[in-house]
Design a protein around this motif. Structure first.
Motif, PDB file in Angstrom:
ATOM      1  N   ARG A  95       1.936  -6.396   3.960  1.00 35.58           N
ATOM      2  CA  ARG A  95       1.956  -6.761   2.533  1.00 35.58           C
ATOM      3  C   ARG A  95       3.135  -6.078   1.831  1.00 35.58           C
ATOM      4  N   ILE A  96       3.400  -4.821   2.206  1.00 38.54           N
ATOM      5  CA  ILE A  96       4.542  -4.112   1.627  1.00 38.54           C
ATOM      6  C   ILE A  96       5.833  -4.823   1.990  1.00 38.54           C
ATOM      7  N   LYS A  97       5.953  -5.187   3.271  1.00 37.13           N
ATOM      8  CA  LYS A  97       7.163  -5.854   3.762  1.00 37.13           C
ATOM      9  C   LYS A  97       7.460  -7.123   2.983  1.00 37.13           C
ATOM     10  N   HIS A  98       6.409  -7.847   2.620  1.00 39.14           N
ATOM     11  CA  HIS A  98       6.591  -9.118   1.906  1.00 39.14           C
ATOM     12  C   HIS A  98       6.443  -8.963   0.389  1.00 39.14           C
ATOM     13  N   GLU A  99       6.428  -7.702  -0.072  1.00 34.55           N
ATOM     14  CA  GLU A  99       6.367  -7.401  -1.505  1.00 34.55           C
ATOM     15  C   GLU A  99       5.198  -8.100  -2.193  1.00 34.55           C
ATOM     16  N   VAL A 124       7.053   2.462 -14.265  1.00 30.52           N
ATOM     17  CA  VAL A 124       7.815   1.230 -14.532  1.00 30.52           C
ATOM     18  C   VAL A 124       9.268   1.413 -14.094  1.00 30.52           C
ATOM     19  N   THR A 125       9.831   2.579 -14.384  1.00 29.05           N
ATOM     20  CA  THR A 125      11.237   2.838 -14.054  1.00 29.05           C
ATOM     21  C   THR A 125      11.448   3.000 -12.550  1.00 29.05           C
ATOM     22  N   GLN A 126      10.576   3.795 -11.920  1.00 31.35           N
ATOM     23  CA  GLN A 126      10.739   4.120 -10.495  1.00 31.35           C
ATOM     24  C   GLN A 126      10.246   3.004  -9.569  1.00 31.35           C
ATOM     25  N   GLN A 127       9.248   2.249 -10.015  1.00 27.85           N
ATOM     26  CA  GLN A 127       8.644   1.190  -9.207  1.00 27.85           C
ATOM     27  C   GLN A 127       8.287   1.669  -7.787  1.00 27.85           C
ATOM     28  N   PRO A 128       7.479   2.733  -7.676  1.00 35.56           N
ATOM     29  CA  PRO A 128       7.058   3.173  -6.348  1.00 35.56           C
ATOM     30  C   PRO A 128       6.282   2.061  -5.659  1.00 35.56           C
ATOM     31  N   SER A 159       3.543  -3.514  -5.763  1.00 32.35           N
ATOM     32  CA  SER A 159       3.185  -2.265  -5.089  1.00 32.35           C
ATOM     33  C   SER A 159       1.792  -2.308  -4.475  1.00 32.35           C
ATOM     34  N   ILE A 160       1.565  -1.351  -3.569  1.00 35.17           N
ATOM     35  CA  ILE A 160       0.239  -1.111  -3.014  1.00 35.17           C
ATOM     36  C   ILE A 160      -0.424  -0.021  -3.844  1.00 35.17           C
ATOM     37  N   TRP A 161      -1.572  -0.328  -4.406  1.00 38.13           N
ATOM     38  CA  TRP A 161      -2.341   0.621  -5.226  1.00 38.13           C
ATOM     39  C   TRP A 161      -3.627   0.955  -4.470  1.00 38.13           C
ATOM     40  N   MET A 162      -3.904   2.237  -4.304  1.00 33.14           N
ATOM     41  CA  MET A 162      -5.065   2.628  -3.508  1.00 33.14           C
ATOM     42  C   MET A 162      -5.712   3.883  -4.074  1.00 33.14           C
ATOM     43  N   GLY A 163      -7.022   3.845  -4.292  1.00 32.90           N
ATOM     44  CA  GLY A 163      -7.770   5.019  -4.701  1.00 32.90           C
ATOM     45  C   GLY A 163      -8.047   5.901  -3.492  1.00 32.90           C
ATOM     46  N   VAL A 164      -7.748   7.190  -3.617  1.00 35.10           N
ATOM     47  CA  VAL A 164      -7.902   8.094  -2.470  1.00 35.10           C
ATOM     48  C   VAL A 164      -8.848   9.256  -2.733  1.00 35.10           C
ATOM     49  N   GLY A 165      -9.612   9.203  -3.820  1.00 38.41           N
ATOM     50  CA  GLY A 165     -10.618  10.221  -4.075  1.00 38.41           C
ATOM     51  C   GLY A 165     -10.060  11.626  -4.036  1.00 38.41           C
TER      52      GLY A 165
END
Length: 238
Positions: A27-31, A152-156, A182-188
């Motif tokens: 998914r990252i590879k294909h944005e 917004v500026t960095q677009q991690p 981006s990939i957003w993930m909750g990591v507790g």
């Protein structure tokens, strides 16, 4: 790309895959912007009565079986899906990042002041080429706006959020538009572990789906929240 098989778990669901890490990396590879939710029994029970959380979980692009209770639930219904702890999925993504995405930023957001920074330092000791931006989870209104501007500026391309359940799920749902690819993930509490503030359960406890017991030993104040596990198992048996 193989699509996950979504399996109902009470009023939410979980995705069955052989390799969650490769799916996310693809998914990252294909944005392709992605919200990853790490489902455990506590979250599934909370979603029973919290319709907003339930909608966020079910609308996630990937729901991984993070908790032992979820694996038991699946096995009782004939599914042999292996558990995928969120901390391990996040770690595998960071390791892969060191070789395939070195120019793209990563964001660690959450925890007490200093924890995200210490967690980032641990990873940078192993993979110095990583670019990690950090912030803690106790921001003032002004600081929160500044952090959003930074995103917004960095677009991690990988944003790990450690605000605890369900706050991190709500926060991701409200802000993922800031970095739509981006990939957003909750990591507790993963940052606490990476920073050395806490430790994971011994391997034999993890392999026997007893990591929750070690967490209770470390944080006895969690006992009320842990009551969700037997309640969930009773629902699983019904």
């Amino acid at each position: 790309m193989t699509q996950p098989n979504r399996i109902p778990v009470l009023k939410v669901a979980v995705d069955s895959l052989e390799d969650y890490s490769n799916w996310v990396l693809n998914r990252i590879k294909h944005e392709q912007g992605t919200q990853v939710t790490t489902l455990n029994a506590e979250m599934a029970m909370l979603a029973e009565t919290n319709s907003e959380l339930r909608a966020i979980i079910n609308q996630s692009d990937l729901i991984i079986p993070d908790g032992a209770g979820i694996i038991i639930y699946l096995r009782l219904r004939g599914y042999r899906q292996a558990r995928c702890p969120g901390i391990e999925l996040a770690a595998s993504l960071l390791k892969a990042w060191s070789t395939i995405m070195t120019t793209e930023a990563i964001a660690f957001y959450g925890g007490e002041p200093g924890i995200a920074e210490d967690a980032a330092s641990m990873w940078l000791q192993q993979y110095p080429h990583l670019k990690i931006i950090t912030n803690h989870g106790y921001l003032t209104h002004e600081a929160a706006n500044q952090w959003q501007n930074t995103l917004v500026t960095q677009q991690p391309k990988l944003i790990l959020v450690g605000l605890g359940v369900p706050r991190q799920e709500f926060w991701i749902n409200q802000h993922r538009h800031l970095c739509p690819q981006s990939i957003w993930m909750g990591v507790g509490g993963s940052f606490d572990i990476w920073a050395g503030k806490k430790s994971r359960a011994p391997l034999w406890l993890r392999e026997n789906n007893l990591e929750w017991l070690y967490r209770l030993y470390q944080e006895p104040w969690r006992w009320r929240r842990m009551l969700a596990l037997p309640q969930f198992l009773l629902r699983a048996l019904s």
